[in-house]
Design an enzyme around this catalytic site. Structure first.
Site, PDB file in Angstrom:
ATOM      1  N   GLY A 162     -19.563  -3.383   2.484  1.00 43.33           N
ATOM      2  CA  GLY A 162     -20.514  -2.968   3.510  1.00 43.33           C
ATOM      3  C   GLY A 162     -21.923  -2.672   3.033  1.00 43.33           C
ATOM      4  N   THR A 212     -25.513  10.398  10.005  1.00 40.43           N
ATOM      5  CA  THR A 212     -24.279   9.832   9.469  1.00 40.43           C
ATOM      6  C   THR A 212     -23.153  10.840   9.630  1.00 40.43           C
ATOM      7  OG1 THR A 212     -23.312   8.632   7.610  1.00 40.43           O
ATOM      8  CG2 THR A 212     -24.737  10.507   7.049  1.00 40.43           C
ATOM      9  N   ARG A 243      -5.308   8.323  18.686  1.00 41.55           N
ATOM     10  CA  ARG A 243      -6.762   8.200  18.558  1.00 41.55           C
ATOM     11  C   ARG A 243      -7.235   6.787  18.930  1.00 41.55           C
ATOM     12  NH1 ARG A 243     -10.305   9.640  13.225  1.00 41.55           N
ATOM     13  NH2 ARG A 243     -12.295   9.761  14.278  1.00 41.55           N
ATOM     14  N   LYS A 281     -22.468  11.772  14.205  1.00 47.02           N
ATOM     15  CA  LYS A 281     -22.983  10.724  15.101  1.00 47.02           C
ATOM     16  C   LYS A 281     -22.707  11.022  16.577  1.00 47.02           C
ATOM     17  CE  LYS A 281     -22.851   6.980  11.745  1.00 47.02           C
ATOM     18  NZ  LYS A 281     -22.296   5.701  11.325  1.00 47.02           N
ATOM     19  N   GLY A 307     -12.358   5.423  14.388  1.00 47.31           N
ATOM     20  CA  GLY A 307     -13.451   6.404  14.352  1.00 47.31           C
ATOM     21  C   GLY A 307     -14.721   5.790  14.937  1.00 47.31           C
ATOM     22  N   ALA A 335     -17.267   4.322  13.522  1.00 47.00           N
ATOM     23  CA  ALA A 335     -17.645   2.998  12.996  1.00 47.00           C
ATOM     24  C   ALA A 335     -16.778   1.911  13.618  1.00 47.00           C
ATOM     25  CB  ALA A 335     -17.509   3.000  11.470  1.00 47.00           C
TER      26      ALA A 335
HETATM   27  P1  NDP Z   1     -14.310   8.602  10.964  1.00 46.04           P
HETATM   28  O1  NDP Z   1     -14.050   9.817  10.149  1.00 46.04           O
HETATM   29  O2  NDP Z   1     -14.835   8.725  12.355  1.00 46.04           O
HETATM   30  O3  NDP Z   1     -12.925   7.736  11.068  1.00 46.04           O
HETATM   31  C1  NDP Z   1     -12.098   7.575   9.956  1.00 46.04           C
HETATM   32  C2  NDP Z   1     -11.030   6.536  10.237  1.00 46.04           C
HETATM   33  O4  NDP Z   1     -10.329   6.274   9.009  1.00 46.04           O
HETATM   34  C3  NDP Z   1      -9.973   6.960  11.250  1.00 46.04           C
HETATM   35  O5  NDP Z   1      -9.584   5.834  12.010  1.00 46.04           O
HETATM   36  C4  NDP Z   1      -8.826   7.437  10.350  1.00 46.04           C
HETATM   37  O6  NDP Z   1      -7.545   7.313  10.926  1.00 46.04           O
HETATM   38  C5  NDP Z   1      -8.921   6.434   9.224  1.00 46.04           C
HETATM   39  N1  NDP Z   1      -8.288   6.873   7.989  1.00 46.04           N
HETATM   40  C6  NDP Z   1      -8.708   7.883   7.183  1.00 46.04           C
HETATM   41  N2  NDP Z   1      -7.869   8.002   6.114  1.00 46.04           N
HETATM   42  C7  NDP Z   1      -6.913   7.038   6.277  1.00 46.04           C
HETATM   43  C8  NDP Z   1      -5.782   6.653   5.508  1.00 46.04           C
HETATM   44  N3  NDP Z   1      -5.455   7.281   4.369  1.00 46.04           N
HETATM   45  N4  NDP Z   1      -5.029   5.610   5.934  1.00 46.04           N
HETATM   46  C9  NDP Z   1      -5.351   4.956   7.070  1.00 46.04           C
HETATM   47  N5  NDP Z   1      -6.413   5.284   7.858  1.00 46.04           N
HETATM   48  C10 NDP Z   1      -7.180   6.312   7.467  1.00 46.04           C
HETATM   49  O7  NDP Z   1     -15.275   7.698  10.049  1.00 46.04           O
HETATM   50  P2  NDP Z   1     -16.338   6.607  10.513  1.00 46.04           P
HETATM   51  O8  NDP Z   1     -15.732   5.763  11.566  1.00 46.04           O
HETATM   52  O9  NDP Z   1     -17.663   7.224  10.768  1.00 46.04           O
HETATM   53  O10 NDP Z   1     -16.522   5.757   9.138  1.00 46.04           O
HETATM   54  C11 NDP Z   1     -15.476   4.973   8.618  1.00 46.04           C
HETATM   55  C12 NDP Z   1     -15.918   4.320   7.319  1.00 46.04           C
HETATM   56  O11 NDP Z   1     -16.975   3.388   7.548  1.00 46.04           O
HETATM   57  C13 NDP Z   1     -16.430   5.322   6.278  1.00 46.04           C
HETATM   58  O12 NDP Z   1     -15.910   4.970   5.022  1.00 46.04           O
HETATM   59  C14 NDP Z   1     -17.938   5.103   6.310  1.00 46.04           C
HETATM   60  O13 NDP Z   1     -18.537   5.405   5.060  1.00 46.04           O
HETATM   61  C15 NDP Z   1     -18.012   3.604   6.611  1.00 46.04           C
HETATM   62  N6  NDP Z   1     -19.296   3.226   7.216  1.00 46.04           N
HETATM   63  C16 NDP Z   1     -20.091   2.315   6.560  1.00 46.04           C
HETATM   64  C17 NDP Z   1     -21.292   1.921   7.099  1.00 46.04           C
HETATM   65  C18 NDP Z   1     -22.145   0.925   6.350  1.00 46.04           C
HETATM   66  O14 NDP Z   1     -23.343   0.803   6.693  1.00 46.04           O
HETATM   67  N7  NDP Z   1     -21.606   0.195   5.390  1.00 46.04           N
HETATM   68  C19 NDP Z   1     -21.800   2.454   8.389  1.00 46.04           C
HETATM   69  C20 NDP Z   1     -20.851   3.367   9.026  1.00 46.04           C
HETATM   70  C21 NDP Z   1     -19.656   3.748   8.433  1.00 46.04           C
HETATM   71  P3  NDP Z   1      -6.841   8.562  11.670  1.00 46.04           P
HETATM   72  O15 NDP Z   1      -7.397   8.547  13.068  1.00 46.04           O
HETATM   73  O16 NDP Z   1      -5.401   8.213  11.599  1.00 46.04           O
HETATM   74  O17 NDP Z   1      -7.199   9.800  10.903  1.00 46.04           O
END
Ligand code: NDP
Length: 264
Positions: free
Chosen positions: A226, A60, A149, A64, A123, A125
């Protein structure tokens, strides 16, 4: 006795041991599931230990992508591995987030293929969810707070950049909402037509109802968090690591067990 584990950083909140424990009970197998909460500096050493001592493990945030050079083969198809199976000493990587998401999304969703879906985030996910929805036939638009990004995601998946189009479903794949008061809708500079949304989904499951889901529910959308996705991606990972084939009924039954334990 099967030995599995979870690799990640800052993951004290994880429900994974509970979910995999429920799956082991349902399958009637003896299994242990340990959490390896590891800093970046200790990643290589921890992965070496996990490879030597486990039958397989889940991966996680934030590892990943970083795990890929540390395994022997990447079969994820999306450059993000959340499951590693040890077979004959070889570490093979998979991604089960997409199938877990789609199973959960489809359970309550009455969208027709071709309808617009808006995905928030860029990101790991978001990338998997966009690819899965595109493969399932939806017209996918993506938006991210940081435009730079978003570009690789659009290039890799063929999704379109969101420029204010209305959508029948919206999915929060950002980590914005883990803290109360944070809402990814605040980062939308274009006008977003909330009333056109029939279904809103948040990958976040803790808190169970984020401000994003509250706002979309108030606008008239059906909403889902989720938690089911977490269960379904974990069960799919167990299928791969344990080498078993499970039916839809098995998935539903394991989810029922988990929901009973977490009091849902
Ligand atoms: P990453 O850290 O790779 O990506 C985070 C994303 O969130 C980026 O697009 C980032 O944007 C955005 N972001 C963060 N803070 C803000 C904000 N304040 N306002 C707007 N956008 C924001 O994380 P992951 O992709 O790995 O995971 C994302 C979410 O999905 C997590 O909460 C994770 O727990 C959840 N998840 C749940 C799963 C499930 O089984 N239910 C499985 C996998 C993930 P920026 O590029 O601008 O920073």
């Amino acid at each position: 006795m099967y030995k599995l584990g979870l690799l990640g950083s800052g993951i004290s909140y994880t429900l994974s041991p509970l979910v995999h424990g429920a799956a082991f009970d349902y399958l009637g197998v003896e299994g242990a599931y340990d959490v390896f909460d590891t800093s970046n500096e200790k990643l290589e050493e921890t992965v070496r230990r996990m490879r030597e001592s486990l039958d397989g493990f889940n991966v996680t945030k934030p590892y990943k992508e970083m795990i890929i050079p540390l395994i022997d083969e990447d079969k994820s198809g999306c450059g993000a591995v959340n499951t590693v199976a040890m077979t004959g000493g070889k570490a093979v990587g998979y991604n089960t987030d997409g199938s877990g998401f789609l199973r959960s999304f489809n359970e309550d969703c009455d969208l027709t293929f071709g309808e617009n879906v808006l995905v928030l985030g860029a990101g790991g996910a978001a990338k998997v969810v966009v690819k899965t929805l595109k493969d399932a036939g939806f017209a996918v638009y993506a938006h991210n707070r940081t435009a730079d990004r978003l570009k690789p995601l659009l290039q890799e998946t063929g999704a379109r950049e969101w420029r204010g189009e209305s959508a029948a479903a919206i999915i929060n794949c950002t980590s914005c909402g883990l803290k109360n008061g944070d809402n990814p809708l605040s980062s939308l500079v274009e006008k977003f037509d909330k009333k056109s949304v029939k279904y809103a989904y948040d990958l976040i499951y803790s808190p169970p109802e984020t401000d994003f889901l509250k706002e979309m529910r108030a606008a008239g959308a059906r909403t889902k968090n989720g938690l089911d996705m977490l269960v379904y991606q974990a069960v799919k990972a167990d299928e791969i690591i344990l080498g078993v084939n499970l039916t839809d009924a098995d998935y539903r039954e394991i989810k029922r067990l988990v929901m009973r334990i977490v009091g849902k």
